[in-house]
Design an enzyme around this catalytic site. Structure first.
Site, mmCIF file in Angstrom:
data_model
loop_
_atom_site.group_PDB
_atom_site.id
_atom_site.type_symbol
_atom_site.label_atom_id
_atom_site.label_comp_id
_atom_site.label_asym_id
_atom_site.label_seq_id
_atom_site.Cartn_x
_atom_site.Cartn_y
_atom_site.Cartn_z
ATOM 1 N N SER A 72 -6.045 -10.209 3.125
ATOM 2 C CA SER A 72 -7.192 -10.184 4.034
ATOM 3 C C SER A 72 -8.191 -9.108 3.638
ATOM 4 O O SER A 72 -9.383 -9.211 3.952
ATOM 5 C CB SER A 72 -6.720 -9.969 5.472
ATOM 6 O OG SER A 72 -5.885 -8.839 5.568
ATOM 7 N N ASN A 73 -7.752 -8.050 2.949
ATOM 8 C CA ASN A 73 -8.681 -7.040 2.442
ATOM 9 C C ASN A 73 -9.411 -7.512 1.190
ATOM 10 O O ASN A 73 -10.408 -6.910 0.793
ATOM 11 C CB ASN A 73 -7.937 -5.744 2.111
ATOM 12 C CG ASN A 73 -7.815 -4.829 3.308
ATOM 13 O OD1 ASN A 73 -8.699 -4.043 3.602
ATOM 14 N ND2 ASN A 73 -6.713 -4.956 4.018
ATOM 15 N N LYS A 197 5.514 -10.057 5.200
ATOM 16 C CA LYS A 197 4.580 -8.991 5.574
ATOM 17 C C LYS A 197 4.248 -9.164 7.041
ATOM 18 O O LYS A 197 3.695 -10.196 7.456
ATOM 19 C CB LYS A 197 3.303 -9.051 4.736
ATOM 20 C CG LYS A 197 2.252 -8.020 5.187
ATOM 21 C CD LYS A 197 0.927 -8.140 4.447
ATOM 22 C CE LYS A 197 -0.058 -7.091 4.964
ATOM 23 N NZ LYS A 197 -1.390 -7.192 4.330
ATOM 24 N N ILE A 245 2.926 -2.988 3.175
ATOM 25 C CA ILE A 245 1.806 -3.609 2.461
ATOM 26 C C ILE A 245 0.568 -3.251 3.262
ATOM 27 O O ILE A 245 0.247 -3.895 4.260
ATOM 28 C CB ILE A 245 1.986 -5.138 2.333
ATOM 29 C CG1 ILE A 245 3.322 -5.461 1.656
ATOM 30 C CG2 ILE A 245 0.821 -5.755 1.545
ATOM 31 C CD1 ILE A 245 3.638 -6.957 1.582
#
Length: 348
Positions: A72-73, A197, A245
């Protein structure tokens, strides 16, 4: 106190795409900090390969255990499939040149709504150099989605993907779909689903998965359980997490790694103090999202990284002299000081 294994000895290698043969792919990922890398673009809105590789080298030097692209980053939703492959190839090439570690996992986000396209993304990621795939549940039709469909989705992808999968539980990126521990355990029964995650931030769920996944994997402790945010690294380790993460590790990778090291050494008071600082700073990264993390790149890594602050439209960079960036800088000042000290100690 049990070791979290944040600094595992490894052997030199050559090709990043060969980092994991079939046997090692299905063993547990190395413990430690994994960084969901930012995506960088040139002023002409092309993938910035030099910036990507420079950042890869920086993170490896900080002692992280693995790299995640297209999380998502990483603005994967802003990229074409060809651009996604370009980024993976750039990271894999940098790993080959910069790392003396044998097994640096390169985990690629492979998120689509159909089984067919998700498998295609896994295949393309493997060809580009990824060792594992990070997969969200298909949440677009959340209103008619049930647990059986979700489990079948992951099992079907895992059976045909050329690389093992990690489940990505991030309700905010999956139309509110939040997998409970029972569902994740059902998914984890597939031998080629090798980790999770938990960006949901539920440490109770994390604890249940740590203790119960061996029961669905023939007694093997080969399933990697990680929190998905730097604001609960220590909390996760206390209940048995194998790592984190964390997007904030783009800015302060050494501070994130240090929390694990302090935990391993039994220095809980120091680990707690550092976690407090990281959590305070990470809240700004969470509030402002990847745009805010990008805005902080020059603050943490020098003015040479000013070109890294630009997101893709429709998002716009935060003004470097604006109130938002000032708030980010003030709120992250404590961690910046710690990170700079850790860099100085490592290079002394």
């Amino acid at each position: 106190m049990a070791s979290a294994g944040f600094n595992m000895p490894v052997t030199p290698t050559h090709l990043p795409s060969d980092n994991f043969n079939e046997q090692s792919q299905l063993g547990r990922l190395p413990n430690g900090v994994y960084v969901p890398m930012l995506a960088f673009f040139t002023p002409d809105d092309e993938v910035d390969i030099p910036a990507t590789q420079r950042h890869t080298a920086r993170l490896l030097a900080a002692g992280v255990s693995g790299l995640v692209v297209h999380g998502s980053n990483g603005e994967a939703v802003h990229m074409s499939r060809q651009e996604r492959q370009t980024v993976i190839k750039a990271v894999a090439d940098a790993v080959r040149h910069e790392s003396d570690q044998a097994q640096v996992p390169i985990i690629a986000g492979c998120c689509a709504q159909s089984i067919r396209e998700t498998i295609e993304l896994c295949q393309e990621s493997k060809e580009a150099g990824a060792t594992h795939a990070l997969v969200l549940p298909p949440g677009y039709y959340a209103g008619i989605l049930n647990k059986d469909i979700i489990v079948d989705f992951f099992h079907s992808v895992a059976s045909k993907s050329p690389i093992p999968l990690l489940v990505y539980n991030f309700p905010g990126a999956a139309n509110g779909v939040d997998l409970d521990s029972d569902t994740i355990l059902r998914i984890a029964a597939h031998p080629r689903v090798v980790g999770v995650k938990l960006t949901c931030g539920n440490t109770g769920k994390l604890a249940r998965l740590v203790v119960d996944t061996p029961k669905v994997r023939n007694g093997k402790h080969d399933f990697f359980v990680a929190g998905g945010s730097a604001d609960f690294v220590l909390q996760g380790l206390v209940v048995g997490a194998h790592g984190t993460i964390s997007g904030f590790a783009n800015l302060a990778p050494r501070a994130c790694v240090r929390i694990g090291e302090l935990f391993e050494q039994g220095k809980l008071a120091e680990a707690r103090d550092l976690q407090h600082e990281v959590a305070r700073a990470d809240w700004l990264a969470i509030r402002y999202g990847f745009v805010g993390v990008k805005a902080a790149m020059p603050y943490f890594h020098g003015q040479g990284e000013l070109g890294c602050v630009e997101p893709r439209l429709p998002f716009k960079q935060l003004a470097q002299d604006g109130d938002s960036v000032k708030e980010i800088q003030q709120g992250m000042a404590g961690v910046l000081e710690i990170e700079q000290r850790l860099v100085a100690e490592a290079t002394a």
